[in-house]
Design a protein around this motif. Structure first.
Motif, PDB file in Angstrom:
ATOM      1  N   ARG A 217       0.861  -1.178   0.000  1.00 30.34           N
ATOM      2  CA  ARG A 217       0.000   0.000   0.000  1.00 30.34           C
ATOM      3  C   ARG A 217       0.902   1.234   0.000  1.00 30.34           C
ATOM      4  NH1 ARG A 217      -3.535   2.578   4.899  1.00 30.34           N
ATOM      5  NH2 ARG A 217      -4.773   4.028   3.646  1.00 30.34           N
ATOM      6  N   HIS A 218       0.422   2.319  -0.556  1.00 29.44           N
ATOM      7  CA  HIS A 218       1.194   3.564  -0.604  1.00 29.44           C
ATOM      8  C   HIS A 218       1.500   4.083   0.804  1.00 29.44           C
ATOM      9  CE1 HIS A 218      -2.193   6.113   0.645  1.00 29.44           C
ATOM     10  NE2 HIS A 218      -2.949   5.342  -0.133  1.00 29.44           N
ATOM     11  N   GLY A 219       2.479   4.973   0.890  1.00 33.58           N
ATOM     12  CA  GLY A 219       2.853   5.584   2.156  1.00 33.58           C
ATOM     13  C   GLY A 219       1.808   6.588   2.640  1.00 33.58           C
ATOM     14  N   GLN A 220       2.045   7.088   3.831  1.00 33.00           N
ATOM     15  CA  GLN A 220       1.083   7.972   4.501  1.00 33.00           C
ATOM     16  C   GLN A 220       0.928   9.314   3.778  1.00 33.00           C
ATOM     17  OE1 GLN A 220       1.718  10.393   8.362  1.00 33.00           O
ATOM     18  NE2 GLN A 220       1.018   8.397   9.086  1.00 33.00           N
ATOM     19  N   THR A 221      -0.305   9.809   3.777  1.00 36.45           N
ATOM     20  CA  THR A 221      -0.624  11.150   3.286  1.00 36.45           C
ATOM     21  C   THR A 221      -1.261  11.939   4.426  1.00 36.45           C
ATOM     22  OG1 THR A 221      -2.910  10.716   2.597  1.00 36.45           O
ATOM     23  CG2 THR A 221      -1.154  10.125   1.035  1.00 36.45           C
ATOM     24  N   ASP A 222      -1.336  13.249   4.251  1.00 32.15           N
ATOM     25  CA  ASP A 222      -2.012  14.062   5.270  1.00 32.15           C
ATOM     26  C   ASP A 222      -3.485  13.704   5.378  1.00 32.15           C
ATOM     27  OD1 ASP A 222       0.207  15.485   6.151  1.00 32.15           O
ATOM     28  OD2 ASP A 222      -0.072  17.125   4.718  1.00 32.15           O
ATOM     29  N   PHE A 223      -4.075  13.258   4.285  1.00 33.38           N
ATOM     30  CA  PHE A 223      -5.469  12.830   4.318  1.00 33.38           C
ATOM     31  C   PHE A 223      -5.631  11.608   5.226  1.00 33.38           C
ATOM     32  CE2 PHE A 223      -5.354  15.479   0.633  1.00 33.38           C
ATOM     33  CZ  PHE A 223      -6.640  15.966   0.447  1.00 33.38           C
ATOM     34  N   ASN A 224      -4.673  10.673   5.168  1.00 35.55           N
ATOM     35  CA  ASN A 224      -4.711   9.515   6.068  1.00 35.55           C
ATOM     36  C   ASN A 224      -4.700   9.966   7.523  1.00 35.55           C
ATOM     37  OD1 ASN A 224      -2.466   7.768   3.862  1.00 35.55           O
ATOM     38  ND2 ASN A 224      -4.675   7.534   3.984  1.00 35.55           N
TER      39      ASN A 224
ATOM     40  N   GLY B 171      -7.984  11.495   8.602  1.00 38.54           N
ATOM     41  CA  GLY B 171      -9.169  10.670   8.469  1.00 38.54           C
ATOM     42  C   GLY B 171     -10.084  11.098   7.341  1.00 38.54           C
ATOM     43  N   ILE B 172      -9.501  11.700   6.303  1.00 41.72           N
ATOM     44  CA  ILE B 172     -10.283  12.160   5.154  1.00 41.72           C
ATOM     45  C   ILE B 172     -10.224  11.101   4.053  1.00 41.72           C
ATOM     46  CG2 ILE B 172     -10.419  13.906   3.324  1.00 41.72           C
ATOM     47  CD1 ILE B 172      -9.327  15.920   5.339  1.00 41.72           C
ATOM     48  N   VAL B 173     -11.373  10.792   3.477  1.00 38.42           N
ATOM     49  CA  VAL B 173     -11.452   9.784   2.431  1.00 38.42           C
ATOM     50  C   VAL B 173     -10.810  10.320   1.151  1.00 38.42           C
ATOM     51  CG1 VAL B 173     -13.012   8.476   0.971  1.00 38.42           C
ATOM     52  CG2 VAL B 173     -13.493   8.708   3.406  1.00 38.42           C
ATOM     53  N   GLN B 174      -9.905   9.529   0.569  1.00 34.40           N
ATOM     54  CA  GLN B 174      -9.244   9.936  -0.663  1.00 34.40           C
ATOM     55  C   GLN B 174      -9.929   9.310  -1.869  1.00 34.40           C
ATOM     56  OE1 GLN B 174      -4.631  10.308   0.276  1.00 34.40           O
ATOM     57  NE2 GLN B 174      -5.556   8.686   1.499  1.00 34.40           N
ATOM     58  N   GLY B 175      -9.889   7.991  -1.967  1.00 34.89           N
ATOM     59  CA  GLY B 175     -10.498   7.350  -3.119  1.00 34.89           C
ATOM     60  C   GLY B 175      -9.722   7.626  -4.393  1.00 34.89           C
ATOM     61  N   SER B 176     -10.320   7.263  -5.512  1.00 36.07           N
ATOM     62  CA  SER B 176      -9.639   7.413  -6.801  1.00 36.07           C
ATOM     63  C   SER B 176      -9.689   8.835  -7.320  1.00 36.07           C
ATOM     64  CB  SER B 176     -10.261   6.469  -7.832  1.00 36.07           C
ATOM     65  OG  SER B 176     -11.634   6.781  -8.017  1.00 36.07           O
ATOM     66  N   GLY B 177     -10.552   9.675  -6.742  1.00 42.21           N
ATOM     67  CA  GLY B 177     -10.707  11.030  -7.248  1.00 42.21           C
ATOM     68  C   GLY B 177      -9.861  12.063  -6.546  1.00 42.21           C
ATOM     69  N   VAL B 178      -9.102  11.672  -5.528  1.00 38.38           N
ATOM     70  CA  VAL B 178      -8.234  12.602  -4.799  1.00 38.38           C
ATOM     71  C   VAL B 178      -6.791  12.164  -5.018  1.00 38.38           C
ATOM     72  CG1 VAL B 178      -7.606  13.535  -2.553  1.00 38.38           C
ATOM     73  CG2 VAL B 178     -10.011  13.083  -3.079  1.00 38.38           C
ATOM     74  N   ASP B 179      -6.061  12.935  -5.807  1.00 40.98           N
ATOM     75  CA  ASP B 179      -4.686  12.564  -6.171  1.00 40.98           C
ATOM     76  C   ASP B 179      -3.708  13.216  -5.187  1.00 40.98           C
ATOM     77  OD1 ASP B 179      -2.619  11.397  -7.532  1.00 40.98           O
ATOM     78  OD2 ASP B 179      -2.657  12.801  -9.217  1.00 40.98           O
ATOM     79  N   SER B 180      -3.741  12.770  -3.952  1.00 41.04           N
ATOM     80  CA  SER B 180      -2.938  13.359  -2.884  1.00 41.04           C
ATOM     81  C   SER B 180      -1.492  12.891  -2.962  1.00 41.04           C
ATOM     82  CB  SER B 180      -3.529  12.995  -1.520  1.00 41.04           C
ATOM     83  OG  SER B 180      -3.665  11.592  -1.417  1.00 41.04           O
ATOM     84  N   SER B 181      -0.628  13.644  -2.296  1.00 38.25           N
ATOM     85  CA  SER B 181       0.798  13.350  -2.253  1.00 38.25           C
ATOM     86  C   SER B 181       1.169  12.777  -0.894  1.00 38.25           C
ATOM     87  CB  SER B 181       1.588  14.640  -2.511  1.00 38.25           C
ATOM     88  OG  SER B 181       2.975  14.425  -2.377  1.00 38.25           O
ATOM     89  N   LEU B 182       2.287  12.057  -0.830  1.00 39.39           N
ATOM     90  CA  LEU B 182       2.798  11.599   0.448  1.00 39.39           C
ATOM     91  C   LEU B 182       3.172  12.791   1.326  1.00 39.39           C
ATOM     92  CD1 LEU B 182       5.215   8.651  -0.477  1.00 39.39           C
ATOM     93  CD2 LEU B 182       2.748   8.586  -0.093  1.00 39.39           C
ATOM     94  N   ASN B 183       3.044  12.610   2.641  1.00 35.44           N
ATOM     95  CA  ASN B 183       3.565  13.605   3.569  1.00 35.44           C
ATOM     96  C   ASN B 183       4.978  13.198   3.988  1.00 35.44           C
ATOM     97  OD1 ASN B 183       3.222  11.576   5.483  1.00 35.44           O
ATOM     98  ND2 ASN B 183       1.414  12.506   6.408  1.00 35.44           N
ATOM     99  N   GLU B 184       5.567  13.927   4.931  1.00 32.81           N
ATOM    100  CA  GLU B 184       6.943  13.641   5.331  1.00 32.81           C
ATOM    101  C   GLU B 184       7.098  12.217   5.849  1.00 32.81           C
ATOM    102  OE1 GLU B 184      10.406  15.326   8.398  1.00 32.81           O
ATOM    103  OE2 GLU B 184       8.534  16.431   8.121  1.00 32.81           O
ATOM    104  N   THR B 185       6.128  11.774   6.672  1.00 32.95           N
ATOM    105  CA  THR B 185       6.187  10.402   7.182  1.00 32.95           C
ATOM    106  C   THR B 185       6.079   9.399   6.044  1.00 32.95           C
ATOM    107  OG1 THR B 185       5.269  11.009   9.334  1.00 32.95           O
ATOM    108  CG2 THR B 185       5.046   8.707   8.678  1.00 32.95           C
ATOM    109  N   GLY B 186       5.217   9.687   5.063  1.00 35.50           N
ATOM    110  CA  GLY B 186       5.073   8.796   3.919  1.00 35.50           C
ATOM    111  C   GLY B 186       6.367   8.641   3.139  1.00 35.50           C
TER     112      GLY B 186
END
Length: 207
Positions: free
Chosen positions: A10-17, A20-35
């Motif tokens: 599974r991909h690394g952590q994002t700020d959305f993770n 607790g914000i749902v990302q899904g296929s429509g949110v192309d978020s980036s990894l955060n520093e921890t990710g």
């Protein structure tokens, strides 16, 4: 054929993770520093393996999670079939089973075998499974690729594991996941099996 080894992460952590914000296929978020730290630790632990191919979804958080391997000029393919499930109109919102009756209700339907259910504007597990099947066929057919790295998303990973291991989709929540967790699978030419379940040893200093 020899046993094909599949390293499924599974991909690394994002700020959305974190929020607790749902990302899904429509949110192309980036990894955060921890990710990015998680990605670096995974690369450090597995860079010695001779991967024949790296597969990711089309969303940037998966490619960022394996960038170390791509920097080695390993062959890379993106597949929309590996994208996360679409949560429809709820993407980008903070929803949890405890807080959202509709969301909780759909999760319960899935656990009861009603895997055609979906949130408004979103996908059902049945639909995710259908778009994953061409990728599964690809994995089966490419016999020259003896070791592959696959990076995808939590809910979609659960659906994929059910398909590879011949479990009903209602079983998908049994496959736990964390950011940058690893499932090692073997494919013998006739069946897939799990060699390592929810491996996070490479993240021990990243919590």
């Amino acid at each position: 054929m020899s046993v094909k080894k599949i390293y499924l992460i599974r991909h690394g952590q994002t700020d959305f993770n974190v929020r607790g914000i749902v990302q899904g296929s429509g949110v192309d978020s980036s990894l955060n520093e921890t990710g990015y730290q998680q990605a670096a630790r995974f690369f450090a632990a597995y860079k010695h393996l001779p991967f024949d191919k790296v597969y990711t979804s089309t969303l940037q958080r998966t490619q960022q999670s394996v960038q170390g391997f791509l920097d080695l000029d390993l062959p890379h393919e993106q597949h929309a079939g590996l994208n996360e499930i679409s949560w429809g109109v709820r993407e980008g919102l903070r929803i949890t089973p405890e807080e959202d009756e509709e969301y909780n209700g759909v999760l319960q339907q899935w656990n009861q075998g009603q895997t055609q259910a979906r949130l408004l504007g979103g996908e059902s597990p049945d639909e995710v499974a259908a778009r994953q099947r061409p990728f599964i066929d690809l994995l089966r057919s490419r016999t020259a690729e003896e070791s592959v790295l696959v990076c995808m998303h939590g809910r979609a990973m659960r659906v994929l594991l059910c398909q590879l291991l011949n479990y009903p989709l209602s079983f998908m929540d049994a496959f736990e996941h964390r950011n940058l967790c690893l499932y090692k699978l073997h494919y013998t030419g006739s069946m897939f099996s799990v060699n390592s379940f929810l491996d996070v040893m490479h993240l021990e200093e990243c919590v």
